[in-house]
Design a protein around this motif. Structure first.
Motif, short mmCIF file in Angstrom:
data_model
loop_
_atom_site.label_atom_id
_atom_site.label_comp_id
_atom_site.label_asym_id
_atom_site.label_seq_id
_atom_site.Cartn_x
_atom_site.Cartn_y
_atom_site.Cartn_z
N ARG A 193 -6.71 4.53 6.75
CA ARG A 193 -7.93 4.95 6.05
C ARG A 193 -7.82 4.61 4.57
O ARG A 193 -6.79 4.86 3.95
CB ARG A 193 -8.15 6.44 6.23
CG ARG A 193 -8.54 6.84 7.65
CD ARG A 193 -8.66 8.35 7.76
NE ARG A 193 -9.66 8.89 6.86
CZ ARG A 193 -10.95 9.01 7.18
NH1 ARG A 193 -11.38 8.62 8.37
NH2 ARG A 193 -11.82 9.52 6.33
N GLN A 194 -8.89 4.06 4.04
CA GLN A 194 -8.85 3.63 2.65
C GLN A 194 -8.72 4.81 1.69
O GLN A 194 -8.08 4.70 0.65
CB GLN A 194 -10.11 2.83 2.31
CG GLN A 194 -10.08 2.19 0.93
CD GLN A 194 -11.21 1.20 0.74
OE1 GLN A 194 -11.65 0.56 1.68
NE2 GLN A 194 -11.68 1.08 -0.49
N ASP A 195 -9.29 5.96 2.05
CA ASP A 195 -9.18 7.12 1.16
C ASP A 195 -7.77 7.71 1.17
O ASP A 195 -7.45 8.56 0.34
CB ASP A 195 -10.21 8.18 1.54
CG ASP A 195 -9.99 8.70 2.96
OD1 ASP A 195 -9.57 7.91 3.82
OD2 ASP A 195 -10.24 9.89 3.18
N ALA A 196 -6.90 7.26 2.13
CA ALA A 196 -5.51 7.73 2.16
C ALA A 196 -4.59 6.86 1.33
O ALA A 196 -3.41 7.19 1.18
CB ALA A 196 -5.01 7.79 3.60
N ILE A 197 -5.09 5.75 0.79
CA ILE A 197 -4.28 4.87 -0.04
C ILE A 197 -4.21 5.43 -1.45
O ILE A 197 -5.24 5.61 -2.11
CB ILE A 197 -4.86 3.44 -0.06
CG1 ILE A 197 -4.93 2.87 1.36
CG2 ILE A 197 -4.03 2.54 -0.96
CD1 ILE A 197 -5.60 1.51 1.44
N LEU A 198 -2.99 5.71 -1.90
CA LEU A 198 -2.80 6.27 -3.23
C LEU A 198 -2.77 5.18 -4.29
O LEU A 198 -3.33 5.33 -5.37
CB LEU A 198 -1.51 7.10 -3.27
CG LEU A 198 -1.29 7.96 -4.51
CD1 LEU A 198 -2.38 9.01 -4.63
CD2 LEU A 198 0.08 8.64 -4.44
N LEU A 213 0.83 -1.19 0.00
CA LEU A 213 0.00 0.00 0.00
C LEU A 213 0.87 1.24 0.00
O LEU A 213 1.72 1.40 0.88
CB LEU A 213 -0.92 0.01 1.22
CG LEU A 213 -1.82 -1.22 1.45
CD1 LEU A 213 -2.66 -1.03 2.70
CD2 LEU A 213 -2.69 -1.47 0.24
N SER A 214 0.67 2.09 -0.97
CA SER A 214 1.37 3.38 -1.03
C SER A 214 0.39 4.46 -0.61
O SER A 214 -0.66 4.64 -1.24
CB SER A 214 1.88 3.64 -2.45
OG SER A 214 2.82 2.66 -2.84
N MET A 215 0.74 5.18 0.45
CA MET A 215 -0.16 6.18 1.01
C MET A 215 0.08 7.53 0.35
O MET A 215 1.09 7.77 -0.32
CB MET A 215 0.04 6.27 2.52
CG MET A 215 0.11 4.92 3.23
SD MET A 215 -1.33 3.87 2.95
CE MET A 215 -2.58 4.82 3.82
#
Length: 266
Positions: free
Chosen positions: A225-230, A162-164
């Protein structure tokens, strides 16, 4: 009287949409008028099924049966109507209308359970498993690549990277991901059991690993947070070993919520 049926139909439709094994998950990804229309549609289905069941029972069941000396009336509409007349609430004609209104309202409420059982049996036969939540949820999440990737990685126990949006990078196993829920959407959390973490260089975006969680000798859980995953993707062990030759990838990770679950690198 017909106007009053709108209320039990809508309430029964809302209840049916919450307990239905497929509709409940599908509605969780909808908002606004689509939710209202879905509840109204389920209410009409419940009302149609209730009307069919009540009509069949009224036409084909005898008016009464006798068991061991007991006389049991089966014509509920007549029984309720006579009870209303005896209470002096309404005349015979009005009382019969109220009795049918009560029967249809109660039958519409329980029709949602019949629809739920039918849907569950159909999905179980179609997917060949009694645990229908996994295949049904996976199918619903297929329209969102991010949701589907996390959901598939959680159930297949495959590592993900996961890249944030703050250039932080996590590599690990998904212990829990956001399933469809009434208040979810993109603002949901992902529970990750990390193996290692690092960051991306600001200019080159090359990944630098700084922390190996196996060194802690304990299972660690992170909630992001899923919306913070780029960006996200399945972790490739071979590529990592080629790009990070100084230290090999972790060979084992314990899922914190179940100490007996261990994933080994092959």
């Amino acid at each position: 009287m017909l106007f009053l049926l709108i209320f039990p139909v809508l309430v029964a439709g809302y209840r049916a949409s919450l307990i239905h094994p497929v509709i409940s998950l599908a509605n969780a990804r909808h908002q606004g008028q689509r939710l209202y229309l879905s509840s109204a549609t389920m209410g009409l289905k419940c009302f149609a099924l209730a009307g069919l069941v009540v009509y069949c029972l009224h036409e084909f069941l005898p008016d009464a049966i006798s068991l061991w000396g007991w006389h049991l009336p089966l014509s509920l509409a007549d029984y309720i109507g006579k009870s209303i007349v005896l209470m002096g609430v309404a005349s015979t004609e009005v009382a019969m209308n109220w009795s049918w209104f009560i029967l249809l309202s109660v039958a519409t409420w329980f029709a949602g359970d019949l629809l739920r059982i039918r849907a569950y049996l159909w999905q179980a036969l179609w997917h060949g498993t009694l645990n229908i939540k996994v295949p049904v949820t996976g199918k619903l999440l297929a329209d969102s690549p991010m949701d589907y990737l996390l959901f598939k990685a959680m159930h297949s126990r495959r590592a993900v990277m996961l890249s944030m949006n703050d250039r932080k990078v996590y590599v690990g196993y998904v212990a829990a991901c956001a399933e469809p829920s009434q208040n979810g959407g993109a603002y949901q959390e992902v529970t990750l059991v990390p193996m290692m973490s690092g960051y991306r260089d600001k200019k080159t975006l090359k990944i630098t690993i700084t922390t190996y969680y196996e060194d802690a000798n304990e299972s660690v859980e992170l909630i992001v947070r899923q919306d913070a995953i780029l960006s996200a993707g399945e972790f490739n062990w071979e590529a990592f070993e080629k790009l990070q030759p100084k230290k090999p990838a972790p060979t084992r990770v314990h899922i914190g919520r179940n100490p007996g679950r261990t994933t080994l690198k092959t």
